[in-house]
Design a protein around this motif. Structure first.
Motif, short mmCIF file in Angstrom:
data_model
loop_
_atom_site.label_atom_id
_atom_site.label_comp_id
_atom_site.label_asym_id
_atom_site.label_seq_id
_atom_site.Cartn_x
_atom_site.Cartn_y
_atom_site.Cartn_z
N TYR A 1 0.85 -1.35 -0.22
CA TYR A 1 -0.05 0.03 -0.01
C TYR A 1 0.82 1.47 0.09
O TYR A 1 1.99 1.02 0.36
CB TYR A 1 -0.89 0.04 1.37
N ASN B 1 1.25 3.67 1.88
CA ASN B 1 1.65 3.87 3.30
C ASN B 1 3.06 2.89 3.61
O ASN B 1 3.37 2.97 4.52
CB ASN B 1 0.77 3.80 4.57
N VAL C 1 2.80 -0.62 3.83
CA VAL C 1 2.72 -1.84 4.49
C VAL C 1 2.51 -2.71 3.21
O VAL C 1 1.96 -2.66 2.24
CB VAL C 1 1.03 -1.69 4.97
N PRO D 1 -4.36 -14.29 11.24
CA PRO D 1 -4.67 -13.34 12.25
C PRO D 1 -5.28 -11.90 11.60
O PRO D 1 -4.89 -11.57 10.42
CB PRO D 1 -3.63 -13.17 13.06
N ASN D 2 -5.81 -10.96 12.35
CA ASN D 2 -6.16 -9.95 11.88
C ASN D 2 -5.07 -9.05 11.47
O ASN D 2 -4.00 -9.14 11.80
CB ASN D 2 -6.69 -8.98 12.93
N GLY D 3 -5.09 -8.49 10.07
CA GLY D 3 -3.83 -7.83 9.42
C GLY D 3 -3.05 -8.79 8.53
O GLY D 3 -1.98 -8.25 8.14
N ALA D 4 -3.30 -9.94 8.50
CA ALA D 4 -2.53 -11.04 7.74
C ALA D 4 -2.25 -10.60 6.23
O ALA D 4 -1.57 -11.04 5.66
CB ALA D 4 -2.93 -12.31 7.94
N GLY D 5 -3.61 -9.94 5.79
CA GLY D 5 -3.53 -9.81 4.17
C GLY D 5 -4.62 -10.57 3.55
O GLY D 5 -4.98 -10.25 2.65
N LYS D 6 -5.57 -11.07 4.53
CA LYS D 6 -6.64 -11.94 3.84
C LYS D 6 -7.76 -11.00 3.00
O LYS D 6 -7.83 -11.22 1.95
CB LYS D 6 -7.46 -12.70 4.87
N SER D 7 -8.10 -10.07 3.53
CA SER D 7 -9.10 -9.03 2.78
C SER D 7 -8.30 -8.42 1.72
O SER D 7 -9.08 -8.26 0.56
CB SER D 7 -9.52 -7.79 3.58
N SER D 8 -6.99 -8.07 1.72
CA SER D 8 -6.30 -7.56 0.44
C SER D 8 -6.35 -8.83 -0.60
O SER D 8 -6.83 -8.21 -1.76
CB SER D 8 -4.93 -7.19 0.86
P1 ADP Z 1 -6.64 -8.94 7.27
O1 ADP Z 1 -7.99 -9.11 6.11
O2 ADP Z 1 -6.16 -10.38 7.15
O3 ADP Z 1 -7.19 -8.38 8.44
P2 ADP Z 1 -5.94 -6.86 5.50
O4 ADP Z 1 -5.78 -7.31 4.17
O5 ADP Z 1 -7.13 -6.04 5.61
O6 ADP Z 1 -5.75 -8.18 6.42
O7 ADP Z 1 -4.81 -5.93 5.99
C1 ADP Z 1 -3.43 -6.35 5.80
C2 ADP Z 1 -2.56 -5.13 6.05
O8 ADP Z 1 -2.56 -4.03 5.12
C3 ADP Z 1 -2.87 -4.52 7.43
O9 ADP Z 1 -1.55 -4.18 8.13
C4 ADP Z 1 -3.81 -3.44 7.25
O10 ADP Z 1 -3.56 -2.35 8.22
C5 ADP Z 1 -2.91 -2.95 5.74
N1 ADP Z 1 -4.02 -2.27 4.70
C6 ADP Z 1 -5.35 -2.83 4.43
N2 ADP Z 1 -5.66 -2.00 3.59
C7 ADP Z 1 -5.33 -0.88 3.38
C8 ADP Z 1 -5.07 0.24 2.80
N3 ADP Z 1 -6.24 0.62 2.01
N4 ADP Z 1 -4.24 1.20 3.00
C9 ADP Z 1 -3.16 0.90 3.73
N5 ADP Z 1 -2.89 -0.14 4.40
C10 ADP Z 1 -4.00 -0.99 4.39
#
Ligand code: ADP
Length: 303
Positions: free
Chosen positions: A12, A14, A16, A36-43
């Protein structure tokens, strides 16, 4: 039919690094993506769902019934036609009935014929067990009913690939069970990817899985096989809370769990540990052992 993800990376703006060279082969059936939360699943889910760009790597959907193969990153419209997506937060219009909303979504998805649409909507309402409440406003639905409505809308258009992001948060056990049964039924002839941080959801449902942590795939395989690999390597001991830190210094503690006022430690070791008891591993041990290879130590939920 198969989803082939190769070397997928995303950083991203920022800085990350949400996905780092993720490679996975996902076959028909239920696939659990655990982390875990923040792993990258949603990404990852958003990238597969064509809602987000990757920096590098490829995703292909092969062996479609039409004989076609799709490049998921570039053929977005074609992918959307075979995709059903149930996001984490499924926003619903509170003053619209389930029946009217499904009808509306079906027409948005291109089903122009009214009677065809009606038949589809009635069938879906029956499938997700909302037929009796089809004339109630969505705002009156419980969490479980909303999730089942979410599944119904995701199924419009007979998708070949269904993505379900963190589905059971906030559901009571009975609702969760109903939701699981529904997913298992759908998973028979499509690819269903279930993204979750709840190990039990994967244990109950998935024949294949991956664990991701800090944007990297740290394990893949059949859940039972992954558990079997840990046989003889998990050791447990009940300790006082104050002792936990000392044990952490000298052992590879993968999880802690409060039980009857004491803390039960699970440690990973190839050789027997003095004063610890051997314990049959489960998928939580797999999960915590894999993610503790990073820096995270898991806390099992209280019993
Ligand atoms: P999960 O679904 O496993 O909780 P995410 O894919 O939401 O994980 O997030 C993975 C990492 O990317 C986290 O550190 C999150 O803070 C960061 N992140 C997610 N979306 C964004 C975004 N749009 N901009 C910046 N950082 C992001």
């Amino acid at each position: 039919m198969q989803l082939e993800i190769n070397g997928l990376s995303k950083t991203y703006s920022n800085g990350v690094r949400a996905l780092q060279h993720v490679s996975l082969t996902i076959k028909q059936g239920m696939f659990g993506l655990l982390g875990p939360n923040g792993a990258g699943k949603s990404s990852l889910m958003r990238t597969i769902s064509t809602l987000q760009e990757a920096d590098s790597g490829s995703i292909r959907l092969t062996g479609l019934p039409s004989g076609d193969e799709l490049n998921v990153l570039t053929q977005k419209d074609a992918v959307r036609r075979v995709l059903g997506y149930l996001p984490q937060e499924f926003g619903v219009y509170p003053r619209v009935t389930a029946e009217a909303m499904l009808d509306h979504i079906a027409s948005l998805k291109g089903i122009a014929n009214g009677s065809e649409r009606k038949e589809l909507v009635q069938g879906l309402l029956q499938k997700v067990n909302l037929y009796d409440v089809r004339k109630k406003n969505l705002g009156t639905y419980s969490g479980g009913m909303k999730q089942r409505f979410g599944i119904a809308q995701a199924l419009i258009g007979s998708p070949r690939l269904i993505i379900v992001d963190e589905p059971t948060a906030g559901l009571d056990p009975a609702e969760r069970n109903r939701f699981h049964n529904l997913l298992a039924e759908i998973g028979e002839n499509t690819i269903v990817i279930l993204s979750t941080h709840i190990v039990e959801d994967v244990t109950n449902l998935c024949s294949d899985m991956a664990i991701i942590c800090l944007g990297e795939v740290v394990a893949t395989g059949n859940p039972n096989e992954l558990v079997k690999d840990l046989n003889g390597k998990i050791w447990q001991k009940s300790v006082e809370k104050a002792e936990i830190e000392t044990y952490r210094q000298s052992h590879r503690i993968i999880s802690t769990q409060l039980k009857g006022g004491k803390t039960r430690l699970h440690a990973y070791s190839d050789v027997p540990l003095t004063d610890f008891d051997s314990v049959a591993p489960d998928l939580e041990d797999v999960y915590f052992a894999k993610i503790s290879e990073g820096t995270v130590v898991g806390a099992r939920s209280e019993e």
